[in-house]
Design an enzyme around this catalytic site. Structure first.
Site, mmCIF file in Angstrom:
data_model
loop_
_atom_site.group_PDB
_atom_site.id
_atom_site.type_symbol
_atom_site.label_atom_id
_atom_site.label_comp_id
_atom_site.label_asym_id
_atom_site.label_seq_id
_atom_site.Cartn_x
_atom_site.Cartn_y
_atom_site.Cartn_z
ATOM 1 N N ASN A 137 0.863 -1.180 0.000
ATOM 2 C CA ASN A 137 0.000 0.000 0.000
ATOM 3 C C ASN A 137 0.902 1.234 0.000
ATOM 4 O OD1 ASN A 137 -1.764 2.071 0.568
ATOM 5 N ND2 ASN A 137 -2.328 1.342 2.614
ATOM 6 N N GLY A 153 2.501 2.359 10.683
ATOM 7 C CA GLY A 153 3.429 3.467 10.495
ATOM 8 C C GLY A 153 4.167 3.870 11.754
ATOM 9 N N HIS A 163 -9.554 0.962 5.191
ATOM 10 C CA HIS A 163 -8.244 1.194 5.807
ATOM 11 C C HIS A 163 -8.398 2.163 6.986
ATOM 12 C CE1 HIS A 163 -4.146 2.576 6.408
ATOM 13 N NE2 HIS A 163 -3.781 1.430 5.859
ATOM 14 N N SER A 169 3.474 -2.071 10.268
ATOM 15 C CA SER A 169 4.934 -2.128 10.444
ATOM 16 C C SER A 169 5.531 -3.479 10.078
ATOM 17 C CB SER A 169 5.309 -1.715 11.876
ATOM 18 O OG SER A 169 4.896 -0.380 12.126
ATOM 19 N N GLY A 190 2.844 -1.111 4.301
ATOM 20 C CA GLY A 190 2.837 0.302 3.934
ATOM 21 C C GLY A 190 4.244 0.783 3.633
ATOM 22 N N GLU A 246 -6.772 4.626 7.898
ATOM 23 C CA GLU A 246 -6.632 6.061 7.594
ATOM 24 C C GLU A 246 -7.930 6.616 7.000
ATOM 25 O OE1 GLU A 246 -2.914 5.535 5.536
ATOM 26 O OE2 GLU A 246 -2.090 4.942 7.479
ATOM 27 N N GLU A 253 -5.377 -4.889 10.752
ATOM 28 C CA GLU A 253 -4.369 -3.841 10.871
ATOM 29 C C GLU A 253 -4.622 -3.054 12.159
ATOM 30 O OE1 GLU A 253 -2.524 -2.805 6.786
ATOM 31 O OE2 GLU A 253 -4.169 -1.460 7.225
ATOM 32 N N LYS A 276 0.137 4.282 -0.254
ATOM 33 C CA LYS A 276 -0.490 5.455 0.380
ATOM 34 C C LYS A 276 -0.271 6.716 -0.478
ATOM 35 C CE LYS A 276 -0.170 3.174 4.789
ATOM 36 N NZ LYS A 276 -0.127 3.291 6.243
HETATM 37 P P1 PGA Z 1 2.824 0.360 7.607
HETATM 38 O O1 PGA Z 1 1.341 0.524 7.017
HETATM 39 O O2 PGA Z 1 3.388 -0.920 7.059
HETATM 40 O O3 PGA Z 1 3.569 1.583 7.154
HETATM 41 O O4 PGA Z 1 2.685 0.292 9.101
HETATM 42 C C1 PGA Z 1 0.496 -0.571 6.845
HETATM 43 C C2 PGA Z 1 -0.821 -0.122 6.255
HETATM 44 O O5 PGA Z 1 -1.336 0.932 6.635
HETATM 45 O O6 PGA Z 1 -1.381 -0.795 5.371
#
Ligand code: PGA
Length: 251
Positions: free
Chosen positions: A9, A173, A95, A212, A233, A97, A167, A11
């Protein structure tokens, strides 16, 4: 044995040129992947070009979201059919976000799921609790509520098309991965809940972990029985690191 899916992803990162370059680097570096699936999710403006760049390779392309409405006066939104017209075949829905930054709730994600399936896109349905929800012991209730909202929105015939992703919001993140035990517990819970609704279909459904994920922790996560892949991500933005994640060795 479920076939792992490793999804990247991207983003709100990378312009058109960098997106195509990353897709080409992944395509070149991927080699043979007979036992796993790979998908990448660029920003909307790059989806068509990235889909072209990976055409004929094992890499699938998708959108990071789609609109809950079919078409019309929704400035700034991208519909599922528009996404499909780019040759994208997948879409990420729900997601964290979208939920926590854009304030979208279960109901709007349920509508997006209907639009995505109607357009012929295969969805990855994200669920996950915030730190405060985990601290108050609400993890199970939150992820089950989010899952039910998705499942209530579609006919059982569509269940085989669904991929789930757990998630935990506090792990996205932040560099704080859920422990394998924490992730495995929620994955097992999601599988059980999906089995109650879908029967045997749930055994074949992939449940990805996201939050992460890196090349250093993917193998340990993938050793858990109900973890069937990863939604990556930050670590999916570097070709070398994402390729290491894709090519994780089974423990
Ligand atoms: P991240 O994001 O690997 O940067 O923690 C994962 C995601 O939001 O899909």
């Amino acid at each position: 044995m479920r076939r792992p899916l490793i999804a990247g992803n991207w983003k709100m990162n990378l312009g058109l040129g960098d997106s195509v370059r990353l897709a080409e680097a992944l395509r070149t570096g991927l080699g043979s992947v007979p036992d796993r699936d790979v998908a990448i999710f660029p920003g909307f403006v790059s989806v068509a070009a990235v889909a072209r760049a990976v055409d004929g390779s094992p890499i699938k392309t998708g959108g990071q979201d789609c609109a809950s409405e079919l078409d019309g006066a929704f400035t700034g939104a991208v519909s599922a059919t528009m996404l499909k017209s780019t040759s994208a075949s997948m879409v990420i829905l729900g997601h964290s976000e979208r939920r926590h930054v854009f304030g979208e709730g279960d109901a709007v994600h349920a509508k997006k799921l209907q639009r995505a399936l109607d357009a012929g896109l295969l969805p990855i349905l994200c669920v996950g609790e915030t730190q405060a929800e985990r601290d108050s012991g609400a993890t199970s209730a939150v992820v089950l509520r989010q899952l039910q909202a998705f499942l209530d929105a579609v006919p059982t015939l569509a269940f085989p098309k669904l991929t789930l992703a757990y998630e935990p919001v506090w792990a996205i993140g932040t560099g704080r991965t859920a422990s394998v035990e924490q992730a495995a517990e929620v994955h097992a819970l999601l599988r059980r809940a999906f089995r109650e609704r879908a029967g045997a279909v749930a055994e074949d459904a992939r449940i990805l972990y996201g939050g992460s994920v890196k090349s250093s922790n993917i193998a340990a996560l993938m050793a858990a029985p109900d973890i069937d892949g990863a939604l990556v991500g930050g670590a999916s933005l570097q070709a070398d690191e994402f390729l290491r994640i894709i090519h994780f060795q089974r423990n």
